[in-house]
Scaffold this motif. Structure first.
Motif, PDB file in Angstrom:
ATOM      1  N   SER A 154       0.780  -1.199  -0.087  1.00 15.15           N
ATOM      2  CA  SER A 154       0.072   0.034  -0.113  1.00 15.15           C
ATOM      3  C   SER A 154       0.697   1.261   0.050  1.00 15.15           C
ATOM      4  O   SER A 154       2.153   0.951   0.231  1.00 15.15           O
ATOM      5  CB  SER A 154      -0.937   0.131   1.272  1.00 15.15           C
ATOM      6  OG  SER A 154       0.015   0.281   2.471  1.00 15.15           O
ATOM      7  N   PRO A 155       0.127   2.425  -0.354  1.00 13.91           N
ATOM      8  CA  PRO A 155       1.148   3.702  -0.121  1.00 13.91           C
ATOM      9  C   PRO A 155       1.437   4.074   1.219  1.00 13.91           C
ATOM     10  O   PRO A 155       0.834   3.445   2.146  1.00 13.91           O
ATOM     11  CB  PRO A 155       0.209   4.500  -0.932  1.00 13.91           C
ATOM     12  CG  PRO A 155      -0.635   3.833  -1.719  1.00 13.91           C
ATOM     13  CD  PRO A 155      -0.767   2.489  -0.970  1.00 13.91           C
ATOM     14  N   PRO A 156       2.294   4.878   1.404  1.00 12.02           N
ATOM     15  CA  PRO A 156       2.605   5.346   2.838  1.00 12.02           C
ATOM     16  C   PRO A 156       1.278   6.046   3.615  1.00 12.02           C
ATOM     17  O   PRO A 156       0.658   6.889   2.925  1.00 12.02           O
ATOM     18  CB  PRO A 156       3.694   6.468   2.796  1.00 12.02           C
ATOM     19  CG  PRO A 156       4.214   6.243   1.267  1.00 12.02           C
ATOM     20  CD  PRO A 156       3.341   5.694   0.354  1.00 12.02           C
ATOM     21  N   THR A 157       1.101   5.514   4.669  1.00  7.32           N
ATOM     22  CA  THR A 157      -0.134   5.999   5.392  1.00  7.32           C
ATOM     23  C   THR A 157       0.201   7.358   6.049  1.00  7.32           C
ATOM     24  O   THR A 157       0.911   7.334   7.194  1.00  7.32           O
ATOM     25  CB  THR A 157      -0.571   5.021   6.566  1.00  7.32           C
ATOM     26  OG1 THR A 157      -0.945   3.748   5.702  1.00  7.32           O
ATOM     27  CG2 THR A 157      -2.021   5.179   7.041  1.00  7.32           C
ATOM     28  N   SER A 158      -0.325   8.296   5.376  1.00  8.16           N
ATOM     29  CA  SER A 158       0.302   9.814   6.113  1.00  8.16           C
ATOM     30  C   SER A 158      -0.739  10.655   6.563  1.00  8.16           C
ATOM     31  O   SER A 158      -0.511  11.612   7.249  1.00  8.16           O
ATOM     32  CB  SER A 158       0.894  10.573   4.864  1.00  8.16           C
ATOM     33  OG  SER A 158       1.954   9.811   4.290  1.00  8.16           O
ATOM     34  N   TYR A 159      -2.092  10.206   6.557  1.00  3.10           N
ATOM     35  CA  TYR A 159      -3.182  10.892   7.204  1.00  3.10           C
ATOM     36  C   TYR A 159      -4.022  10.273   7.943  1.00  3.10           C
ATOM     37  O   TYR A 159      -4.243   9.034   7.531  1.00  3.10           O
ATOM     38  CB  TYR A 159      -3.960  11.731   5.768  1.00  3.10           C
ATOM     39  CG  TYR A 159      -3.089  12.628   5.165  1.00  3.10           C
ATOM     40  CD1 TYR A 159      -2.926  13.894   5.428  1.00  3.10           C
ATOM     41  CD2 TYR A 159      -2.216  12.145   4.100  1.00  3.10           C
ATOM     42  CE1 TYR A 159      -2.198  14.814   4.690  1.00  3.10           C
ATOM     43  CE2 TYR A 159      -1.438  13.005   3.287  1.00  3.10           C
ATOM     44  CZ  TYR A 159      -1.519  14.182   3.713  1.00  3.10           C
ATOM     45  OH  TYR A 159      -0.618  15.210   2.754  1.00  3.10           O
ATOM     46  N   PRO A 160      -4.816  10.735   9.081  1.00  2.00           N
ATOM     47  CA  PRO A 160      -5.755  10.103   9.868  1.00  2.00           C
ATOM     48  C   PRO A 160      -7.060   9.737   8.937  1.00  2.00           C
ATOM     49  O   PRO A 160      -7.206  10.433   7.950  1.00  2.00           O
ATOM     50  CB  PRO A 160      -5.935  10.879  10.970  1.00  2.00           C
ATOM     51  CG  PRO A 160      -5.596  12.455  10.417  1.00  2.00           C
ATOM     52  CD  PRO A 160      -4.511  12.137   9.533  1.00  2.00           C
ATOM     53  N   CYS A 161      -7.909   8.613   9.278  1.00  2.00           N
ATOM     54  CA  CYS A 161      -8.978   8.591   8.723  1.00  2.00           C
ATOM     55  C   CYS A 161     -10.185   8.906   9.617  1.00  2.00           C
ATOM     56  O   CYS A 161     -10.250   8.997  10.924  1.00  2.00           O
ATOM     57  CB  CYS A 161      -9.266   6.805   8.548  1.00  2.00           C
ATOM     58  SG  CYS A 161     -10.710   6.487   8.032  1.00  2.00           S
ATOM     59  N   PHE A 162     -11.095   9.467   9.014  1.00  2.00           N
ATOM     60  CA  PHE A 162     -12.317   9.843   9.783  1.00  2.00           C
ATOM     61  C   PHE A 162     -13.564   9.063   9.508  1.00  2.00           C
ATOM     62  O   PHE A 162     -14.599   9.375  10.020  1.00  2.00           O
ATOM     63  CB  PHE A 162     -12.725  11.437   9.222  1.00  2.00           C
ATOM     64  CG  PHE A 162     -11.599  12.362   9.694  1.00  2.00           C
ATOM     65  CD1 PHE A 162     -11.579  12.964  10.970  1.00  2.00           C
ATOM     66  CD2 PHE A 162     -10.751  12.845   8.891  1.00  2.00           C
ATOM     67  CE1 PHE A 162     -10.491  13.890  11.357  1.00  2.00           C
ATOM     68  CE2 PHE A 162      -9.560  13.451   9.349  1.00  2.00           C
ATOM     69  CZ  PHE A 162      -9.598  14.319  10.235  1.00  2.00           C
ATOM     70  N   TYR A 163     -13.380   7.883   8.658  1.00  2.00           N
ATOM     71  CA  TYR A 163     -14.455   7.084   8.423  1.00  2.00           C
ATOM     72  C   TYR A 163     -14.655   5.634   8.900  1.00  2.00           C
ATOM     73  O   TYR A 163     -15.106   4.929   8.283  1.00  2.00           O
ATOM     74  CB  TYR A 163     -14.434   7.034   6.667  1.00  2.00           C
ATOM     75  CG  TYR A 163     -14.281   8.630   6.110  1.00  2.00           C
ATOM     76  CD1 TYR A 163     -15.084   9.586   6.607  1.00  2.00           C
ATOM     77  CD2 TYR A 163     -13.235   8.691   5.288  1.00  2.00           C
ATOM     78  CE1 TYR A 163     -14.998  10.797   5.856  1.00  2.00           C
ATOM     79  CE2 TYR A 163     -13.237   9.848   4.609  1.00  2.00           C
ATOM     80  CZ  TYR A 163     -14.014  11.099   4.954  1.00  2.00           C
ATOM     81  OH  TYR A 163     -13.988  12.281   4.284  1.00  2.00           O
ATOM     82  N   GLY A 164     -14.067   5.585   9.993  1.00  2.00           N
ATOM     83  CA  GLY A 164     -14.399   4.240  10.718  1.00  2.00           C
ATOM     84  C   GLY A 164     -12.899   3.517  11.046  1.00  2.00           C
ATOM     85  O   GLY A 164     -13.057   2.336  11.114  1.00  2.00           O
ATOM     86  N   ILE A 165     -11.988   4.257  10.788  1.00  2.00           N
ATOM     87  CA  ILE A 165     -10.492   3.183  11.094  1.00  2.00           C
ATOM     88  C   ILE A 165      -9.920   3.899  12.151  1.00  2.00           C
ATOM     89  O   ILE A 165      -9.919   5.200  12.533  1.00  2.00           O
ATOM     90  CB  ILE A 165      -9.614   3.364   9.989  1.00  2.00           C
ATOM     91  CG1 ILE A 165     -10.182   2.855   8.802  1.00  2.00           C
ATOM     92  CG2 ILE A 165      -8.223   2.647  10.172  1.00  2.00           C
ATOM     93  CD1 ILE A 165      -9.443   3.023   7.470  1.00  2.00           C
ATOM     94  N   ASP A 166      -9.309   3.138  13.264  1.00  2.00           N
ATOM     95  CA  ASP A 166      -8.560   3.656  14.182  1.00  2.00           C
ATOM     96  C   ASP A 166      -7.173   3.871  14.040  1.00  2.00           C
ATOM     97  O   ASP A 166      -6.545   3.312  13.942  1.00  2.00           O
ATOM     98  CB  ASP A 166      -8.668   2.601  15.494  1.00  2.00           C
ATOM     99  CG  ASP A 166      -7.975   3.006  16.531  1.00  2.00           C
ATOM    100  OD1 ASP A 166      -7.812   4.319  16.962  1.00  2.00           O
ATOM    101  OD2 ASP A 166      -7.075   2.162  17.321  1.00  2.00           O
ATOM    102  N   THR A 167      -7.330   5.258  13.532  1.00  2.00           N
ATOM    103  CA  THR A 167      -5.913   5.745  13.259  1.00  2.00           C
ATOM    104  C   THR A 167      -5.407   6.841  14.022  1.00  2.00           C
ATOM    105  O   THR A 167      -5.952   7.626  14.997  1.00  2.00           O
ATOM    106  CB  THR A 167      -6.253   6.540  11.853  1.00  2.00           C
ATOM    107  OG1 THR A 167      -7.377   6.017  11.206  1.00  2.00           O
ATOM    108  CG2 THR A 167      -4.896   6.913  11.021  1.00  2.00           C
TER     109      THR A 167
END
Length: 468
Positions: free
Chosen positions: A383-396
């Motif tokens: 996957s690409p680098p995870t650089s931003y938090p999620c607001f749609y149902g993922i514990d980020t």
């Protein structure tokens, strides 16, 4: 604990079967990977709703046979939860069930409402009293306050006031209602078993109970099931379809079919694409189990390298465990994974994983493989680098905790001590995920690109997730 993102929850519902609660238990068992903190079932006998909720795994919460004797009826909904909105607390267990002026209603929710705090504040200012901290409860309050005589209209009126991700299953004494948000962030499938209608977050739940997979609910679709059968509605304004691509990368089970594609097939294609983008002179390919396995298979096929079981996972270690003393906290990863020296020693190894969040686990895995005698270690991420938090149902984590938000790929490579590091590109990810289905679907990639399909109040991002 592994350095991974976590899904918020999974939902299940069945209407028209004499063993509704028992089948809901099995359905939740199949969806356990979507949430391990709490679970619950609400059942209807046609006159009353009864519930059983608890903290822990499905097999622990429902381990006594007499529990199902107290959940009679032909309809039931269930929920497994990992907390993102609201804390890890018994009061936040779902399905949420309430009695109000028009009867009883229960709801199970997968997703996050981005304007939940805003709506909750408005409701509290006008007299509403909340008993949980979960954003799902705002929907219940909105339904209770709606003026229409029709339950369907009240639900639609309520959902028009919230924004974000939701796959919802409602249960009343006489009806089951399922609905997906207009963007279609979270999956929700429809099946049938012996004349009963079944809904579930993933199709793997249907396989366990031997239900027939019919189709996925469309984004913005609502279905209503009662004694007269099933009806479908489209009560929302049509919008861009943006399902969560991370479902295919990590969350969903590989044997599930979501967003029109088999997860296993998509993950293998991620591996094929990754090998095309980041080839390397190596001897073997190994996966970080279990979610990295299909991508590793694809990488090995594309690269013409042997795939080996170089890391063995201990399947009997749960999400949490007792660590005897502070000095051996680094044993966390070693309790879950063990390298096979005979396979790794003296080899140039490609290690495939699905993501890097904080980088701490990747660093420990690389060290373990190095200590097992690897000559070179080349980490490849499907996957690409995870650089931003999620607001749609993922514990980020907040953005400051995401290693790729503040470090270059070279810097991450040095931190995890690998010989090289390569991530799947955003373009390659989209190419792979659309190769086996409708290329008109615009998957949400906000955690990689920072482009959010549904906007959110800045207050939430500032105070809760540290986006800015």
């Amino acid at each position: 604990m592994f350095d991974k993102l976590h899904e918020e929850c999974g939902v299940f519902g069945i209407f028209g079967h004499p063993e509704a609660a028992n089948l809901s238990y099995l359905g939740l068992y199949a969806l356990q990977h979507r949430g391990q903190e709490s679970c619950g079932i609400v059942a209807s006998d046609g006159y009353h709703l009864k519930s059983h909720l608890g903290m822990g795994l499905v097999s622990d919460v429902f381990k006594k046979d007499d529990i199902f004797e107290n959940l009679p009826g032909h309809a039931a909904i269930g929920h497994v939860r990992y907390s993102t909105a609201g804390g890890n607390d018994m009061k936040n267990c779902q399905p949420i069930m309430v009695d109000y002026a028009r009867g009883s209603i229960a709801v199970a929710h997968n997703g996050n409402l981005v304007n939940a705090m805003e709506v909750r504040t408005q409701l509290e200012n006008s007299g509403s009293i909340f008993s949980t901290t979960a954003d799902t409860e705002t929907i219940i309050h909105l339904i209770a306050r709606a003026q229409s005589d029709s339950l369907i209209d009240r639900i639609c009126e309520s959902l028009h006031q919230v924004k974000g991700a939701y796959s919802l299953v409602f249960l009343t004494e006489t009806r089951m209602i399922a609905v997906r948000d207009p963007n279609g962030f979270r999956p929700l499938s429809l099946g049938k078993l012996d004349g009963a209608y079944v809904v579930a977050s993933e199709s793997c739940a249907f396989d366990l109970i031997e239900a027939e997979f019919i189709r996925e609910l469309d984004p913005g679709e609502m279905i209503v099931v009662d004694k007269d059968g099933m009806k479908s509605f489209s009560p929302f304004k049509e919008t861009k379809n943006t399902p969560c691509v991370f479902e295919h990368i990590y969350f969903a089970r590989p044997d599930s079919r979501i967003f029109g594609r088999m997860v296993y097939t998509v993950r293998k294609e991620f591996g094929h694409q990754l090998a095309r983008e980041y080839p390397v002179d190596a001897d073997i390919v190994i996966a970080v189990p279990d979610s990295g396995v299909p991508a590793a298979m694809g990488y090995a096929e594309e690269a013409g390298l042997p795939l080996e079981l170089g890391l063995i996972r201990n399947h009997y270690v749960g999400r949490t465990f007792i660590e005897p003393q502070q000095s051996i906290r680094h044993f966390g990863v070693k309790l879950k994974l063990n390298p096979v020296r005979e396979i790794i020693e003296g080899k140039k190894v490609v290690v495939i994983d699905d993501s890097i969040v904080r980088g701490t686990t990747s660093r420990k895995i690389v060290k373990m493989i190095r200590n097992a005698g690897a000559k070179e270690i080349h980490v490849r991420i499907s996957s690409p680098p995870t650089s931003y938090p999620c607001f749609y149902g993922i514990d980020t984590p907040s953005r400051k905790e995401l290693i790729s938000a503040s470090h270059s790929i070279d810097e991450i490579n040095r931190y995890i001590t690998s010989d090289s590091l390569g991530y799947l590109s955003i373009e390659g990810m989209h190419e792979a995920v659309t190769m086996h289905g409708d290329d008109k679907i615009g998957f949400c990639d906000a955690c990689f690109s920072g482009e959010y399909p549904v906007k959110f109040p800045r207050l939430k991002s500032d105070k809760q997730l540290g986006l800015f």
